[in-house]
Design a protein around this motif. Structure first.
Motif, mmCIF file in Angstrom:
data_model
loop_
_atom_site.group_PDB
_atom_site.id
_atom_site.type_symbol
_atom_site.label_atom_id
_atom_site.label_comp_id
_atom_site.label_asym_id
_atom_site.label_seq_id
_atom_site.Cartn_x
_atom_site.Cartn_y
_atom_site.Cartn_z
ATOM 1 N N ALA A 269 -5.053 8.396 -3.185
ATOM 2 C CA ALA A 269 -5.530 7.644 -4.344
ATOM 3 C C ALA A 269 -6.720 6.793 -3.921
ATOM 4 N N TRP A 270 -7.746 6.764 -4.772
ATOM 5 C CA TRP A 270 -8.989 6.067 -4.451
ATOM 6 C C TRP A 270 -9.376 5.163 -5.614
ATOM 7 N N PHE A 293 2.918 3.917 -4.458
ATOM 8 C CA PHE A 293 2.688 5.299 -4.884
ATOM 9 C C PHE A 293 3.598 6.230 -4.097
ATOM 10 N N ALA A 294 3.654 6.058 -2.781
ATOM 11 C CA ALA A 294 4.524 6.899 -1.953
ATOM 12 C C ALA A 294 5.993 6.684 -2.309
ATOM 13 N N GLY A 377 4.076 9.207 -8.572
ATOM 14 C CA GLY A 377 3.443 8.154 -7.785
ATOM 15 C C GLY A 377 2.992 6.981 -8.638
ATOM 16 N N LEU A 378 2.434 7.274 -9.814
ATOM 17 C CA LEU A 378 1.992 6.200 -10.704
ATOM 18 C C LEU A 378 3.159 5.377 -11.223
ATOM 19 N N THR A 383 5.745 0.093 -11.245
ATOM 20 C CA THR A 383 6.941 -0.731 -11.059
ATOM 21 C C THR A 383 6.916 -1.534 -9.766
ATOM 22 N N GLY A 384 5.852 -1.381 -8.974
ATOM 23 C CA GLY A 384 5.783 -2.073 -7.697
ATOM 24 C C GLY A 384 6.860 -1.639 -6.728
#
Length: 467
Positions: A269-270, A293-294, A377-378, A383-384
């Motif tokens: 992700a960038w 994300f992971a 991932g999003l 949700t942190g």
């Protein structure tokens, strides 16, 4: 850069003039026909072709094709949902001119991926390429994120002079061995030349572990282009092999009881040109967003397997201690974990750092797989979500009590289990939309029913030459 606008009847601005120019250019190079390519819900590539002179018409009005293929099984039986699977109706296939390429290994032909829209000019809800493009666009709008993706391609070379359906490896050398490279040097050299002529950036090509197996890695692209490239590369591998009297199989398990073919996905992700997987304050240089994300990927893995490992043969490959990533675990450079964090080599980490998802094979529709992986991932980012403790070594060797304490669980061991997990995963179903999610469920259940009671060797043989 892949076109990120939906096709429209009459063509997008500039498409018709561009298609007309391309048609003349291709005809001047001896190209007579254009393959219009998409991948169905079962992961099978489907095509229509048009004469080169008809490219402007395809860019203007599209080319008709039935929506029934959204509920085809891998062996062409048809299942239904409340919306899909009927013999009625029609769709229009619109080629993406940005991705059109003359096929070096199929003289006289060019290739282009397509988007499918309805007769009324609306997005077709079953078009997986459109769903992936929508997912990427929404991530940019909502989070300011772009993604780079790469799909590893593993396959086996089989001899073409054996009885139909049988598999005899075309090489005799050991795993990763120089002997294999020598024995198939003419074929693989032609493959590299063909891919270079088609503008495909190859990072590596090498012999792999299983009998007759090779692997090819390509450069990272935006997710839609990465999925397109996966389809194009496999078409090229198959065409070059045929010119050398060989057959290839991308099936998850070519024979029962052995290491299968994977299609591991690499994602990063960038934001504003900065890789979120490098230079952060978290573990192994991860930023907080990259960690979340992971963690989202890890949390949704059970349901994801219905999309990333969609064939009954997939579960012959997804076995412990074979580097297939069959446990809900992550770790740095951990090849037995389902999610592998790759920091990259010193001096190149800002470019190279990414996360690899391992329980993926090439029976998967790459557009569906990437759309669901990004959505997972999003969800973690939104949700942190926090990553649990990392795992090193082989998770299969953890004592049950330690595995439970770490949250390490076995992924589904059958397609039926994966479908049940997908049914219960609201995030993944919403990412695909109700019509496509229902098609995924119906097709997977159809595949499971088709092989009920079969032993592993019969399953492997049934899907050996399908993918």
């Amino acid at each position: 850069m892949t076109t990120l606008a939906d096709p429209v009847p009459g063509g997008r601005p500039g498409d018709v003039a561009r298609a007309t120019a391309l048609s003349g250019e291709l005809a001047g190079r001896g190209v007579h026909g254009i393959v219009l390519s998409y991948v169905d819900t079962a992961g099978v590539g489907r095509v229509k072709t048009v004469p080169t002179a008809k490219l402007p018409a395809a860019a203007t009005r599209g080319v008709g094709m039935s929506p029934v293929f959204d509920t085809f099984l891998a062996h062409d039986a048809i299942v239904t949902t409340d919306v899909l699977g009927s013999p009625d109706g029609d769709l229009r296939l619109f080629p993406d001119l940005d991705e059109l390429v003359a096929l070096a290994a199929q003289p006289g032909w060019a290739w282009a991926p397509v988007d499918r829209i309805t007769q009324d000019g609306e997005r077709h809800p079953g078009c997986s390429r459109t769903v992936l493009r929508r997912t990427v666009t929404e991530a940019a709008e909502r989070y300011g994120l772009e993604f780079r993706a790469g799909i590893e391609i593993e396959w086996v070379y089989g001899r073409g002079d054996v009885p139909d359906g049988e598999f005899v490896p075309a090489t005799t050398g050991p795993a990763y061995g120089a002997t294999r490279q020598v024995e198939l040097s003419a074929c693989t050299a032609e493959l590299l030349a063909a891919l270079a002529a088609q503008g495909v950036d190859v990072d590596q090509l090498h012999p792999e572990y299983a009998a007759g197996q090779f692997e090819l890695s390509v450069g990272a692209l935006d997710p839609v282009a990465a999925a397109d490239r996966s389809v194009l590369v496999r078409q090229t591998i198959r065409a070059v092999a045929q010119r050398h009297g060989l057959r290839v199989s991308f099936a998850p398990a070519v024979t029962a009881g052995s290491v299968g073919n994977g299609g591991h996905v690499h994602l990063s992700a960038w934001r504003d040109g900065v890789n979120l997987h490098a230079g952060g304050d978290g573990r192994y240089g991860l930023t907080a967003e990259a960690e979340s994300f992971a963690a989202g990927l890890l949390a949704h893995l059970p349901g994801l397997t219905a999309v990333t490992a969609p064939s009954p043969a997939s579960y012959l490959r997804l076995q412990p201690s074979r580097w297939a990533g069959v446990f809900t675990a992550w770790g740095p450079e951990a090849r037995e974990c389902a999610v592998r964090v790759i920091a990259g080599a010193a001096g190149g980490r800002g470019r190279e750092a990414n996360v690899e998802v391992k329980p993926v094979d090439l029976a998967a529709n790459p557009y569906l797989a990437l759309a669901c992986l990004i959505a997972a991932g999003l969800d973690g980012l939104a949700t942190g979500a926090a990553l649990p403790a990392e795992v090193t070594g082989d998770p299969a060797r953890l004592a049950p009590e330690e595995a439970a304490a770490r949250g390490v669980e076995r992924l589904p061991v059958s397609l039926a289990q994966a479908v049940a997990a997908f049914r219960g995963d609201r995030v993944l179903r919403e990412a695909l939309g109700p019509i496509l999610a229902d098609a995924v469920i119906a097709v997977r259940e159809g595949e499971s029913a088709a092989v009920e009671g079969w032993d592993e060797e019969r399953i492997a043989a049934a899907y050996r030459w399908t993918y």
